[in-house]
Design an enzyme around this catalytic site. Structure first.
Site, PDB file in Angstrom:
ATOM      1  N   ASP A   1     -10.254   0.507  -4.340  1.00  0.00           N
ATOM      2  CA  ASP A   1      -9.132   0.597  -3.400  1.00  0.00           C
ATOM      3  C   ASP A   1      -8.422   1.927  -3.626  1.00  0.00           C
ATOM      4  O   ASP A   1      -9.072   2.946  -3.817  1.00  0.00           O
ATOM      5  CB  ASP A   1      -8.208  -0.607  -3.554  1.00  0.00           C
TER       6      ASP A   1
ATOM      7  N   ARG B 239      -5.781   0.971  12.848  1.00  0.00           N
ATOM      8  CA  ARG B 239      -4.489   1.254  12.238  1.00  0.00           C
ATOM      9  C   ARG B 239      -4.705   2.266  11.120  1.00  0.00           C
ATOM     10  O   ARG B 239      -5.838   2.546  10.720  1.00  0.00           O
ATOM     11  CB  ARG B 239      -3.855  -0.015  11.657  1.00  0.00           C
TER      12      ARG B 239
ATOM     13  N   ASN C  78      -4.465   3.620   7.182  1.00  0.00           N
ATOM     14  CA  ASN C  78      -4.629   3.021   5.859  1.00  0.00           C
ATOM     15  C   ASN C  78      -4.291   4.064   4.800  1.00  0.00           C
ATOM     16  O   ASN C  78      -3.244   4.690   4.865  1.00  0.00           O
ATOM     17  CB  ASN C  78      -6.041   2.454   5.687  1.00  0.00           C
TER      18      ASN C  78
ATOM     19  N   ASN D   6     -10.215   4.618   1.478  1.00  0.00           N
ATOM     20  CA  ASN D   6      -9.343   4.442   0.323  1.00  0.00           C
ATOM     21  C   ASN D   6      -9.591   5.559  -0.684  1.00  0.00           C
ATOM     22  O   ASN D   6     -10.479   6.400  -0.496  1.00  0.00           O
ATOM     23  CB  ASN D   6      -9.579   3.083  -0.345  1.00  0.00           C
TER      24      ASN D   6
ATOM     25  N   GLU E 120       0.848  -1.211   0.000  1.00  0.00           N
ATOM     26  CA  GLU E 120       0.000   0.000   0.000  1.00  0.00           C
ATOM     27  C   GLU E 120       0.877   1.253   0.000  1.00  0.00           C
ATOM     28  O   GLU E 120       2.085   1.194   0.150  1.00  0.00           O
ATOM     29  CB  GLU E 120      -0.905   0.030   1.243  1.00  0.00           C
TER      30      GLU E 120
END
Length: 292
Positions: free
Chosen positions: A198, A101, A103, A148, A18
Site C-alpha cells: 500500500d 477517483r 488515490n 500506491n 489515506e
C-alpha cells in the site's frame, strides 16, 4: 516483527484512511478518509484534532505555502485555504470519468506532484499515475488498477510506485530537477505472502517504509529491495505512513475498515484508527508543491 511503542493519535475510525502528510513549521499532521470525504487536521503538540468535511472524495494534499494546500480529489486538483477551508477547483483531472477517483500521491523534491487514480470499485486498469508539473498534468503510467507507494529517493533521482493488484514495487530513474522519468520502470521487488503493498514514504537514508495492507505491519525496504525491518501496527489494514514530529523520527500510520463486515470489525477493533509509532526513523520533510 518489531513491537515499538505505539499510541492512538485519532480514535475516530476512517472508512479508508489515506494520504498522511506533515507540516514541520506548524507541527500539524493531515490525512484523509477517502470514502467519507473528510480531511483530518491534528496538531501534535497539543493533541487537538479537527475534521473538515470536503463534500467529495479526496486522498492527498501538497502544501503550496503557509496559507494554501493543493488537494487531490476525485474530479481534480483544488486549492484549499487553510484558514477558512474554502476550496476552489484549480485543474480538473478525470472529472468526466465517474468510474474513477484519486488515490495515492506525493510531491517530488522539484515541486512536481505525482498523482494516482483508480476505479472506485478497483476496476482493473481503470486508473493511471500522472505528473502535475509546471501547471500542467501529463500521464506517466496508464492502465493502473490500484496506484500506491508513490515516493522518491532523497536525491530525487529515483521514483517508486506500485500497482497493488500486481504485487510489484517499481523503481524508475528520474530527472532530479523535474521529477519526471528518464527511463521505463523496473521491478524492485515482488511482494509475496500475507497482505499487499500500500502507501510508502522514503526516509533520509533512502529506505522505503511501506504499509502492508491486510498484514498489520509496516515493512522497511532498502533501495535494493531487501526487507530490513517489520513494525507491528494495531490494525490489520494499515494504509499509509508519514514521518512526523520535530525531528521526523515518529511514524504516523493511517488505517481503514473498508470491506470489513461486523465480525471482521469486532476482531479488529482499532480498524480505521490513526496511530503514532515511535519508530526511531530518520525521516524527511515533505516538499511544497509548485503551481507553475
Amino acid at each position: 516483527m518489531e513491537q515499538v511503542p505505539t499510541s492512538v493519535l485519532s480514535a475516530e475510525p476512517c472508512h479508508l484512511g489515506e494520504g498522511p502528510t506533515y507540516d514541520v513549521a506548524t507541527d500539524t499532521a493531515w490525512w484523509f478518509d477517502i470514502r467519507e470525504g473528510r480531511l483530518f487536521e491534528a496538531h501534535l503538540g497539543t493533541g487537538s484534532i479537527r475534521v473538515h468535511p470536503l463534500g467529495r472524495m479526496a486522498s492527498a494534499l501538497g502544501r503550496i505555502d503557509a496559507e494554501r494546500q493543493l488537494i487531490v480529489a476525485e474530479d481534480g486538483l483544488y486549492i484549499r485555504n487553510i484558514g477558512d477551508g474554502a476550496m476552489a477547483l484549480f485543474c480538473p483531472l478525470e472529472a468526466d470519468n465517474p468510474v474513477t477517483r484519486s488515490n495515492d500521491a506525493r510531491v517530488h523534491q522539484s515541486g512536481t506532484f505525482w498523482i494516482g487514480t483508480m476505479g472506485k470499485q478497483a476496476e482493473r486498469g481503470a486508473g493511471a499515475i500522472y505528473a502535475f508539473h509546471r501547471g500542467k498534468i501529463s500521464t506517466l503510467f496508464p492502465g493502473i488498477s490500484i496506484p500506491n507507494s508513490i515516493c522518491f529517493s532523497p536525491d530525487g533521482a529515483t521514483g517508486y510506485f506500485t500497482d497493488t493488484a500486481r504485487a510489484v514495487l517499481y523503481a524508475v530513474r528520474l530527472n532530479p530537477a523535474t521529477g519526471l522519468p528518464r527511463d521505463e520502470p523496473e521491478v524492485l521487488l515482488r511482494h509475496t505472502g500475507i497482505g499487499g503493498l500500500d502507501g510508502s514514504v522514503c526516509d533520509a537514508d533512502g529506505q522505503i517504509w511501506n504499509a502492508c495492507w491486510g498484514a498489520s505491519r509496516i515493512d522497511v525496504y532498502s533501495p535494493q529491495g531487501e526487507c530490513l525491518r517489520s513494525l507491528s501496527v494495531p490494525a490489520k489494514q494499515a494504509s499509509c505512513p508519514a514521518f512526523v514530529g520535530p525531528d521526523l523520527s515518529r511514524l504516523l500510520v493511517t488505517s481503514a475498515w473498508q470491506d470489513m463486515d461486523a465480525a471482521a470489525r469486532a476482531d479488529d477493533p482499532q480498524a480505521g484508527c490513526t496511530f503514532l509509532l515511535e519508530a526511531s526513523a530518520r525521516g524527511r520533510a515533505e516538499p511544497d508543491v509548485k503551481l507553475a
